[in-house]
Design a protein around this motif. Structure first.
Motif, PDB file in Angstrom:
ATOM      1  N   LEU A   1       0.828  -1.205   0.000  1.00 53.35           N
ATOM      2  CA  LEU A   1       0.000   0.000   0.000  1.00 53.35           C
ATOM      3  C   LEU A   1       0.859   1.250   0.000  1.00 53.35           C
ATOM      4  O   LEU A   1       2.034   1.219   0.362  1.00 53.35           O
TER       5      LEU A   1
ATOM      6  N   ALA B   1       0.440   5.982  -0.054  1.00 52.09           N
ATOM      7  CA  ALA B   1      -0.415   7.167  -0.089  1.00 52.09           C
ATOM      8  C   ALA B   1      -0.658   7.512  -1.552  1.00 52.09           C
ATOM      9  O   ALA B   1       0.008   8.355  -2.146  1.00 52.09           O
TER      10      ALA B   1
ATOM     11  N   VAL C   1      -5.071   6.841  -1.303  1.00 54.96           N
ATOM     12  CA  VAL C   1      -4.722   5.439  -1.089  1.00 54.96           C
ATOM     13  C   VAL C   1      -4.595   4.702  -2.418  1.00 54.96           C
ATOM     14  O   VAL C   1      -5.467   4.771  -3.281  1.00 54.96           O
TER      15      VAL C   1
ATOM     16  N   VAL D   1      -0.520   4.924   4.856  1.00 53.28           N
ATOM     17  CA  VAL D   1      -1.963   5.060   4.597  1.00 53.28           C
ATOM     18  C   VAL D   1      -2.676   5.235   5.935  1.00 53.28           C
ATOM     19  O   VAL D   1      -2.495   4.442   6.861  1.00 53.28           O
TER      20      VAL D   1
ATOM     21  N   ALA E   1      -8.516   6.294   5.528  1.00 57.56           N
ATOM     22  CA  ALA E   1      -8.351   5.834   4.151  1.00 57.56           C
ATOM     23  C   ALA E   1      -8.429   4.304   4.072  1.00 57.56           C
ATOM     24  O   ALA E   1      -9.014   3.743   3.144  1.00 57.56           O
TER      25      ALA E   1
END
Ligand SMILES: *Cc1c(COP(=O)(O)O)cnc(C)c1O
Length: 367
Positions: free
Chosen positions: A86, A88, A230, A252, A256
């Protein structure tokens, strides 16, 4: 006296986002015209009010795991949770990849015109972007042979946006395979599928076949969550430990994470968005073709038009006067000064774009 910043920053331009003007119709950043799923909003409000989101606490590992699990199921049968990382936004994942692979003096290959962040991230990491021009005569296809021959022992990353921003076309599977196989273990091929949901096919399963492929996806476009930042990468398992070392911890945020999980669970809303966009993309393409000499076929949620003999900045300004913001593509390296990119909006918005252009530009065609 001021402390000198890194000399290399002189080479880097600030990222220029699509403009935002209050009350205007914003078709400049490829956002979802319907907004996020109402289920997402309900879920967030409910949890916030119930005090379940614990904003005083760092994001929970358990929630991150749940999101990675949901993503792996959403993306496809062959993708495992361990393949999912993951960030941002895709921007965050790309930044981590650049810092993993680019050391001082390394190179990255970028077929242009494309998303401008790739070159900035490479430069910030201390590397040198090398550009290969897409074939403008043929819908901006990737020049596979040129790309392969531009690859040398310094090349560490190859960025392919598919569908490509701003041209809207995908790279065919046989061509990307040719690139991946010919660069082999020398360079990582990063396929940016920020617009995958609007395209007819995805290349994500290549991650399970090759060790040098990573595919980027996001909640910013089809899921309508650009404001929450995200995105995710589907990467080969061997890369996961390097990713964990380099990525910012907790990149994250808790809200989110919950929103993304809720968005994935509302597949009906996603289908509705995708159907609307595909339908309206056809409407916008067809009608812009009545105005401009070339409108490119698109597999994304935007359409690229060649407005020559007019200049893109004139068309941009004319639309701005009517309260409509589109993207003047002259800021894209290698795009020239006659392309505009219009995000597919609602029928009402798309009609306004066409009405504002027809008459004004359809007559200015000098052939
Ligand atoms: C919009 C866009 C992104 C940014 O996605 P985020 O997830 O919002 O960071 C990345 N790549 C391309 C090609 C885009 O057009």
């Amino acid at each position: 006296m001021r402390v000198p910043v890194r000399a290399s920053l002189q080479e880097i331009e600030e990222y220029k986002p699509g403009k935002l003007v209050k009350g205007a119709i914003k078709l400049s950043s490829n956002e979802n015209p319907l907004g996020p799923s109402p289920e997402v909003i309900r879920e967030l409000v409910k949890r916030l009010e119930a005090g379940e989101l614990n904003l005083n606490v760092y994001p929970w590992e358990k929630d991150v795991e749940e999101l990675r699990d949901e993503i792996s199921r959403y993306v496809g049968a062959r993708i495992e949770k361990d393949n999912v990382v993951l960030g941002a936004g895709v921007d965050g994942v790309l930044d981590t990849l650049a810092r993993i692979f680019i050391a001082n003096g390394d190179e990255a290959l970028i077929p242009i015109p494309t998303f401008s962040l790739y070159e900035s991230l490479v430069k910030i990491a201390g590397g040198m972007p090398r550009y290969v021009k897409r074939k403008s005569g043929e819908n901006f296809d990737v020049p596979v042979k040129d790309l392969i021959s531009a690859c040398n022992e310094k090349t560490k990353l190859i960025f392919i946006s598919s569908p490509n921003n701003p041209t809207g076309n995908c790279i065919p599977e046989d061509e990307i395979r040719e690139i991946i196989e010919s660069v082999d273990s020398r360079a990582m091929v990063v396929i940016d599928e920020a617009y995958a949901e609007f395209a007819d096919s995805s290349l994500v399963n290549l991650v399970t076949e090759y060790e040098n492929v990573a595919v980027m996806r996001t909640f910013s476009k089809a899921f309508g969550l650009a404001g929450l930042r995200v995105g995710y990468g589907i990467i080969p398992e061997w890369l996961a430990s390097a990713y964990k070392k380099v990525a910012m911890p907790f990149s994250v945020n808790s809200i989110a994470i919950k929103a993304a999980i809720a968005a994935l669970r509302d597949q009906a809303y996603l289908r509705k968005t995708v159907e609307l966009v595909k339908h309206e993309r056809a409407f916008l393409t067809e009608n812009l073709r009545r105005v401009f000499k070339k409108v490119y076929p698109s597999e994304a949620n935007f359409v690229l038009a060649d407005v020559s003999p007019a200049k893109s900045r004139e068309v941009y300004a004319a639309l701005m006067k009517r309260g409509i913001i589109v993207r003047d593509c002259s800021s894209f390296r290698g795009a020239g000064d006659s392309f505009i990119r219009v995000t597919v909006g609602t029928r009402e918005q798309n009609e306004k774009v066409v009405e504002a252009l027809i008459g004004k530009y359809s007559h200015s065609k000098k052939y």
